[in-house]
Scaffold this motif. Structure first.
Motif, PDB file in Angstrom:
ATOM      1  N   ASP A 137      38.547  16.985  17.620  1.00  0.00           N
ATOM      2  CA  ASP A 137      39.993  17.111  17.808  1.00  0.00           C
ATOM      3  C   ASP A 137      40.646  17.156  16.428  1.00  0.00           C
ATOM      4  OD1 ASP A 137      42.754  15.977  17.904  1.00  0.00           O
ATOM      5  OD2 ASP A 137      42.371  15.754  20.038  1.00  0.00           O
TER       6      ASP A 137
ATOM      7  N   ASN B  31      45.120  11.119  21.693  1.00  0.00           N
ATOM      8  CA  ASN B  31      45.548  12.489  21.976  1.00  0.00           C
ATOM      9  C   ASN B  31      46.167  12.632  23.349  1.00  0.00           C
ATOM     10  OD1 ASN B  31      43.270  12.096  23.506  1.00  0.00           O
ATOM     11  ND2 ASN B  31      42.177  13.909  22.797  1.00  0.00           N
TER      12      ASN B  31
ATOM     13  N   HIS C 292      46.363  18.284  18.203  1.00  0.00           N
ATOM     14  CA  HIS C 292      45.204  18.087  19.063  1.00  0.00           C
ATOM     15  C   HIS C 292      44.614  19.398  19.570  1.00  0.00           C
ATOM     16  CE1 HIS C 292      45.863  13.837  18.757  1.00  0.00           C
ATOM     17  NE2 HIS C 292      47.108  13.984  19.177  1.00  0.00           N
TER      18      HIS C 292
ATOM     19  N   GLN D 251      41.295  21.675  19.917  1.00  0.00           N
ATOM     20  CA  GLN D 251      39.921  21.254  20.152  1.00  0.00           C
ATOM     21  C   GLN D 251      38.923  22.298  19.650  1.00  0.00           C
ATOM     22  OE1 GLN D 251      39.154  20.103  24.202  1.00  0.00           O
ATOM     23  NE2 GLN D 251      40.387  18.251  24.045  1.00  0.00           N
TER      24      GLN D 251
END
Length: 719
Positions: free
Chosen positions: A156, A302, A81, A83
């Motif tokens: 993500d 997430n 996860h 970003q």
């Protein structure tokens, strides 16, 4: 075969190669049934050539270039996860900003017409074709795209350290810093030049976490002017900031929800109930507490349950309890997600809430990191997230910090990085909440403001109490004066005295200052320098005392946040004895005690809940705060609402203008440090003269912002 798990739009789309995708017409690429009526223009207009890249500057932690580098991270380490933050076309960004202004303009037909997450994505999000091309590029490095969040502004993805390094052209190393082993990129990430218009950057490629903003009660050795020590409890809060008239009229937060953002659960849910029972809050039977771990509206989950994180759990306890103290009938919701290897769980939790169908009206965040260390993309991620909140009608309150104007030296005994502010608090879309102390001890007037006996709920405050900036440092002029020193600086000054060096070398104090490194890259790690730039000053931040510096200044408002230097501190219930807590029984003097803007932020969020109960959701309330302050202070300030007047201040004051004291801290080195002699100087806007950073003044100032609040008058005066 590359597989992009585009679960946020339904059926996964499969493409043979990145080049094949780039050759497809848009209609073919979206043959899975996705609407192509997106009005925002496509930003990626040329082939994605991985051999032609651009550097994303301002995204290396200062620790990554130090002596703690232990070599390359194992390439098989999984980074889940991560970003990728996107940006809108300039004309779309301008249109959104115009709409945000209209949301606060009573003359506009869009006044308080908040947008949903879906509306934000459809009307202002990046073009879906850009999402597809970026995701295909990530997939070409075998990275898994988990979904799109924050109304299309965040992608993500997950992968191994080796895959991430290959995609972004930077090595990830093991770094020993802050007495622990960390992971961080050692050079700025790079992306294909074709994506540069739409990709802002990687929010984080390291595991340095933001700091909590509370300070345990200090073991201070001096008692000024015969002062006694008062532990501040909810009944005192209600008296000092005039909450009682609201409570008596039935305005105590009914029907309101306040979300405190965390990366941990509380140690014990029973602690919240014990706190309320001991201090008379359980009589407000509508009040409740719950914990949630919000999943995203689309895509792979997430948000993991973080469990109880030592250290941070104390933050969660006090946030939930003191939000409830200000709005005892409100629903207090703790929203937390587990920290990933690269992403703060609190950011994930807030983004997921904003992506849902029913975002909360009020959130409070008591974490922070200075702009120059947080990095350009991480700063932009918080700005974009809070901007989304403002568009959806969500009020975001953020603690300004606990280290004066030296936010890059949080939790240090001495400032060495100069003036800097928290990137969590400095955006134009949130209320930055600073910290004060009570000035009665300095004035020797404790008996005028505190009863010698307590009520059944341990309250002893008699009225509003005059305030000064919270400041534990030897650079405090008020502390130096009481200790008999004419100056804080110089060889003969307080900071170089035996007492100053023994007990008052600290950066602990309420925070404020000008935004200086929201974007750009510092030339010296952790110092506002190089190409650093602050956020532009919002139009609403115009008030007597606020400088014409062209940048966003914090704090906006302040509330009591001290940890005992003048005898006053907060109590709270945290029964985790192993993590510094205490039994939640008996007199409050035996409970856990602390200070910090971590208390001020959820309390101000609670006060806003009382406003909302009467007037409805407000989005970013700063335009109204400043408008009300302008009415009260005018061009020359208001002597009737000067905080130093204490109980003699006018009964109509919405804000109390704090004009005595400062939040200056001790320092060394060459960055914003006036050091004419001795080992320690004081933080100053000049290295060659004493220009303390920062003192109070008429109207707005860096030490306390507008000042503190009379809650009942704020609700009455709200337009």
């Amino acid at each position: 075969m590359l597989s992009i798990h585009w679960t946020s739009f339904g059926t996964p789309l499969k493409f043979g190669t990145l080049a094949l995708l780039l050759g497809l017409p848009l209609a073919t690429a979206w043959a899975a049934g996705v609407s192509t009526t997106q009005p925002v223009r496509q930003m990626v207009t040329r082939p994605v050539d991985v051999n032609s890249t651009v550097e994303l500057s301002g995204n290396v932690r200062p620790e990554a270039s130090g002596e703690g580098d232990q070599g390359q991270l194992d390439g098989d380490v999984v980074l889940d996860h991560v970003q990728l933050l996107l940006r809108r076309p300039p004309e779309t960004e301008a249109a959104l900003e115009s709409y945000l202004a209209q949301l606060q303009d009573k003359a506009s037909p869009n006044y308080r017409r908040w947008l949903s997450a879906d509306q934000l994505q459809t009307q202002y999000g990046p073009n879906p074709a850009d999402h597809q091309l970026i995701s295909a590029w990530l997939a070409s490095y075998s990275l898994t795209v988990n979904g799109v969040g924050l109304s299309g502004m965040v992608i993500d993805f997950s992968g191994t350290a080796a895959q991430v390094s290959a995609a972004f052209g930077t090595q990830l190393h093991v770094i020993n810093a802050r007495n622990a082993s960390h992971m961080a990129n050692v050079s700025n990430p790079r992306i294909p030049a074709a994506l540069a218009e739409v990709v802002k950057g990687v929010v984080s490629l390291h595991d340095f976490r933001p700091r909590t903003h509370f300070k345990a009660r200090g073991a201070y050795t001096f008692s000024s002017n015969g002062s006694t020590y008062q532990a501040v409890v909810p009944a005192d809060l209600a008296t000092i900031y005039n909450l009682n008239p609201l409570f008596a009229s039935g305005v105590s937060g009914q029907g309101q929800t306040i979300v405190v953002i965390e990366d941990t659960n509380v140690y014990s849910v029973a602690d919240w109930s014990s706190f309320r029972a001991a201090f008379g809050l359980s009589a407000y039977t509508a009040g409740s507490f719950s914990q949630v771990h919000p999943a995203p509206a689309h895509g792979n989950n997430n948000c993991g349950n973080p469990g109880v994180v030592a250290g941070n759990e104390m933050e969660a306890e006090l946030d939930a309890e003191w939000a409830s103290a200000a709005a005892p009938s409100a629903a207090i919701v703790l929203a937390s997600c587990r920290d990933t290897r690269t992403t703060f769980g609190g950011l994930i939790a807030l983004q997921n809430l904003l992506g849902g169908s029913k975002p909360p009206a009020i959130v409070s965040i008591s974490y922070g990191e200075c702009e120059a260390m947080n990095g350009a993309t991480a700063n932009a991620a918080y700005s974009t997230t809070y901007q989304t909140a403002a568009a959806e009608g969500v009020s975001v309150f953020v603690s300004s910090g606990d280290e004066g104007a030296a936010s890059c030296d949080a939790n240090q005994a001495n400032a060495t990085h100069g003036i800097g502010v928290s990137g969590f608090a400095s955006t134009p879309y949130n209320v930055a909440v600073g910290g004060t102390d009570f000035g009665d001890s300095y004035a020797g007037s404790n008996a005028s403001y505190w009863s010698a006996t307590n009520t059944a709920t341990y309250g002893s405050a008699l009225s509003y109490v005059p305030e000064i900036p919270w400041n534990d440092s030897c650079a405090s002029v008020l502390i130096a004066t009481v200790e008999g020193y004419a100056s804080t600086w110089g060889s003969a000054g307080f900071c170089n005295s035996a007492t100053g060096r023994a007990y008052f070398l600290t950066t602990a104090s309420g925070s404020g200052g000008p935004s200086g490194c929201a974007s750009g890259a510092p030339s010296t790690g952790g110092v506002v320098s190089g190409s650093c730039k602050g956020y532009a000053k919002p139009a609403w931040q115009a008030l007597v005392g606020n400088p014409r510096d062209g940048v966003r200044d914090i704090p906006d408002v302040s509330l009591f946040a001290a940890n005992g230097v003048w005898g006053h501190y907060y109590v709270f219930c945290d029964s985790d004895l192993a993590d510094g807590g205490a039994p939640c029984s008996g007199a409050p003097s035996g409970w856990a005690g602390a200070g910090g803007t971590s208390f001020a932020s959820p309390i101000m969020a609670g006060i806003q809940a009382l406003v909302n109960q009467v007037h409805g959701a407000q989005g970013n309330p700063n335009p109204v705060y400043y408008a009300l302050a302008n009415t009260e202070y005018g061009a020359n300030g208001s002597s009737a609402c000067n905080s130093s007047a204490g109980f003699a201040a006018a009964s109509t004051c919405v804000f109390y203008d704090i004009t005595l004291g400062d939040m200056d801290v001790n320092c060394s080195g060459k960055h914003n440090c006036y050091l004419p002699g001795g080992s320690y100087g004081v933080l100053s806007t000049s290295n060659s003269s004493y220009a303390r950073a920062f003192g109070t003044g008429t109207g707005w100032d860096f030490a306390t912002g507008i000042g503190s609040v009379n809650a009942a008058n704020l609700v009455r005066a709200w337009p």
